[in-house]
Design a protein around this motif. Structure first.
Motif, PDB file in Angstrom:
ATOM      1  N   LEU A   1      23.261 -11.228   1.193  1.00  6.48           N
ATOM      2  CA  LEU A   1      22.225 -11.574   2.149  1.00  6.48           C
ATOM      3  C   LEU A   1      21.406 -12.767   1.670  1.00  6.48           C
ATOM      4  CD1 LEU A   1      20.961  -7.948   2.823  1.00  6.48           C
ATOM      5  CD2 LEU A   1      22.635  -9.232   4.148  1.00  6.48           C
ATOM      6  N   SER A   2      21.044 -13.616   2.612  1.00  2.00           N
ATOM      7  CA  SER A   2      20.174 -14.744   2.301  1.00  2.00           C
ATOM      8  C   SER A   2      18.722 -14.290   2.187  1.00  2.00           C
ATOM      9  CB  SER A   2      20.283 -15.804   3.400  1.00  2.00           C
ATOM     10  OG  SER A   2      21.590 -16.296   3.465  1.00  2.00           O
ATOM     11  N   VAL A   3      18.422 -13.146   2.776  1.00  2.00           N
ATOM     12  CA  VAL A   3      17.066 -12.609   2.797  1.00  2.00           C
ATOM     13  C   VAL A   3      17.101 -11.243   2.118  1.00  2.00           C
ATOM     14  CG1 VAL A   3      15.194 -11.821   4.304  1.00  2.00           C
ATOM     15  CG2 VAL A   3      16.555 -13.800   4.955  1.00  2.00           C
ATOM     16  N   SER A   4      16.141 -10.973   1.254  1.00  2.00           N
ATOM     17  CA  SER A   4      16.103  -9.668   0.587  1.00  2.00           C
ATOM     18  C   SER A   4      15.816  -8.575   1.610  1.00  2.00           C
ATOM     19  CB  SER A   4      15.018  -9.659  -0.492  1.00  2.00           C
ATOM     20  OG  SER A   4      13.737  -9.686   0.116  1.00  2.00           O
ATOM     21  N   VAL A   5      16.135  -7.337   1.243  1.00  2.29           N
ATOM     22  CA  VAL A   5      15.898  -6.209   2.140  1.00  2.29           C
ATOM     23  C   VAL A   5      14.415  -6.114   2.489  1.00  2.29           C
ATOM     24  CG1 VAL A   5      15.984  -3.697   2.325  1.00  2.29           C
ATOM     25  CG2 VAL A   5      17.905  -4.928   1.327  1.00  2.29           C
ATOM     26  N   GLU A   6      13.565  -6.286   1.487  1.00  2.00           N
ATOM     27  CA  GLU A   6      12.120  -6.187   1.715  1.00  2.00           C
ATOM     28  C   GLU A   6      11.633  -7.266   2.685  1.00  2.00           C
ATOM     29  OE1 GLU A   6      13.506  -6.219  -1.343  1.00  2.00           O
ATOM     30  OE2 GLU A   6      13.184  -4.151  -1.963  1.00  2.00           O
ATOM     31  N   ASP A   7      12.119  -8.504   2.487  1.00  2.00           N
ATOM     32  CA  ASP A   7      11.724  -9.591   3.383  1.00  2.00           C
ATOM     33  C   ASP A   7      12.265  -9.353   4.792  1.00  2.00           C
ATOM     34  OD1 ASP A   7      10.390 -10.830   1.332  1.00  2.00           O
ATOM     35  OD2 ASP A   7      11.956 -12.311   0.945  1.00  2.00           O
TER      36      ASP A   7
ATOM     37  N   GLN B   1       0.807  -1.216   0.000  1.00  2.00           N
ATOM     38  CA  GLN B   1       0.000   0.000   0.000  1.00  2.00           C
ATOM     39  C   GLN B   1       0.839   1.265   0.000  1.00  2.00           C
ATOM     40  OE1 GLN B   1      -2.634  -0.290   3.304  1.00  2.00           O
ATOM     41  NE2 GLN B   1      -3.978  -1.771   2.322  1.00  2.00           N
ATOM     42  N   GLN B   2       2.079   1.176   0.418  1.00  2.00           N
ATOM     43  CA  GLN B   2       2.917   2.360   0.517  1.00  2.00           C
ATOM     44  C   GLN B   2       3.380   2.787  -0.870  1.00  2.00           C
ATOM     45  OE1 GLN B   2       6.011   1.186   3.166  1.00  2.00           O
ATOM     46  NE2 GLN B   2       4.788   1.522   4.982  1.00  2.00           N
ATOM     47  N   ASN B   3       3.486   4.092  -1.060  1.00  2.00           N
ATOM     48  CA  ASN B   3       3.966   4.625  -2.328  1.00  2.00           C
ATOM     49  C   ASN B   3       5.482   4.535  -2.436  1.00  2.00           C
ATOM     50  OD1 ASN B   3       1.406   5.261  -3.184  1.00  2.00           O
ATOM     51  ND2 ASN B   3       1.462   7.314  -2.335  1.00  2.00           N
ATOM     52  N   GLN B   4       6.163   4.577  -1.300  1.00  2.00           N
ATOM     53  CA  GLN B   4       7.609   4.510  -1.297  1.00  2.00           C
ATOM     54  C   GLN B   4       8.044   3.059  -1.281  1.00  2.00           C
ATOM     55  OE1 GLN B   4       8.702   6.529   2.240  1.00  2.00           O
ATOM     56  NE2 GLN B   4       8.151   8.536   1.496  1.00  2.00           N
ATOM     57  N   SER B   5       9.286   2.821  -1.718  1.00  2.00           N
ATOM     58  CA  SER B   5       9.801   1.458  -1.653  1.00  2.00           C
ATOM     59  C   SER B   5      10.105   1.114  -0.209  1.00  2.00           C
ATOM     60  CB  SER B   5      11.078   1.323  -2.499  1.00  2.00           C
ATOM     61  OG  SER B   5      12.113   2.071  -1.917  1.00  2.00           O
ATOM     62  N   PRO B   6       9.967  -0.153   0.207  1.00  2.00           N
ATOM     63  CA  PRO B   6      10.235  -0.534   1.584  1.00  2.00           C
ATOM     64  C   PRO B   6      11.658  -0.226   2.015  1.00  2.00           C
ATOM     65  CG  PRO B   6       9.094  -2.290   0.440  1.00  2.00           C
ATOM     66  CD  PRO B   6       9.446  -1.247  -0.574  1.00  2.00           C
ATOM     67  N   ALA B   7      12.626  -0.245   1.091  1.00  2.00           N
ATOM     68  CA  ALA B   7      14.010   0.007   1.459  1.00  2.00           C
ATOM     69  C   ALA B   7      14.205   1.433   1.955  1.00  2.00           C
ATOM     70  CB  ALA B   7      14.920  -0.272   0.267  1.00  2.00           C
ATOM     71  N   SER B   8      13.337   2.370   1.544  1.00  2.00           N
ATOM     72  CA  SER B   8      13.486   3.751   1.988  1.00  2.00           C
ATOM     73  C   SER B   8      12.860   3.979   3.360  1.00  2.00           C
ATOM     74  CB  SER B   8      12.865   4.704   0.971  1.00  2.00           C
ATOM     75  OG  SER B   8      11.466   4.509   0.932  1.00  2.00           O
ATOM     76  N   ASN B   9      12.192   2.989   3.897  1.00  2.00           N
ATOM     77  CA  ASN B   9      11.552   3.100   5.197  1.00  2.00           C
ATOM     78  C   ASN B   9      12.340   2.350   6.253  1.00  2.00           C
ATOM     79  OD1 ASN B   9       9.444   4.539   4.050  1.00  2.00           O
ATOM     80  ND2 ASN B   9       8.329   2.689   3.547  1.00  2.00           N
ATOM     81  N   SER B  10      13.602   2.637   6.354  1.00  2.00           N
ATOM     82  CA  SER B  10      14.459   1.932   7.286  1.00  2.00           C
ATOM     83  C   SER B  10      13.972   2.123   8.718  1.00  2.00           C
ATOM     84  CB  SER B  10      15.897   2.423   7.162  1.00  2.00           C
ATOM     85  OG  SER B  10      16.381   2.143   5.887  1.00  2.00           O
ATOM     86  N   PRO B  11      14.167   1.117   9.541  1.00  2.00           N
ATOM     87  CA  PRO B  11      13.742   1.228  10.937  1.00  2.00           C
ATOM     88  C   PRO B  11      14.561   2.280  11.667  1.00  2.00           C
ATOM     89  CG  PRO B  11      14.996  -0.784  10.580  1.00  2.00           C
ATOM     90  CD  PRO B  11      14.770  -0.162   9.242  1.00  2.00           C
TER      91      PRO B  11
END
Length: 88
Positions: A60-66, A25-35
């Motif tokens: 990484l074994s897991v993608s940034v989004e995952d 639902q977010q307009n931005q990519s998840p990578a730009s929403n760093s914790p």
């Protein structure tokens, strides 16, 4: 015991689906929403991860989004410890 395992698996699946829907639902990519870091040590870790990602040194074994979805789930659950279980 089996009922508890099924209930836990169902809860995890629902949380994962909710996290995926949130990211979609977010307009931005998840990578730009760093914790946001809560401690100085977390700030150091996030800075190092950012440096590695910007330098394309990721193995990484897991993608940034995952990874961000998993982070969201652990934060939402209030987990203090997380164990990674995966096939070899």
């Amino acid at each position: 015991m089996r009922t508890a395992i099924k209930r836990t698996a169902l809860t995890a699946a629902i949380l994962l689906a909710a996290a995926a829907a949130l990211f979609c639902q977010q307009n931005q990519s998840p990578a730009s929403n760093s914790p946001l870091a809560k401690t100085a040590r977390e700030k150091q870790i996030l800075a190092e991860l950012d440096r590695v990602a910007k330098g394309h040194e990721t193995y990484l074994s897991v993608s940034v989004e995952d990874g961000e979805a998993l982070w969201l789930l652990t934060e939402a659950a209030g987990a203090r410890r997380v164990a990674e279980i995966r096939p070899a």
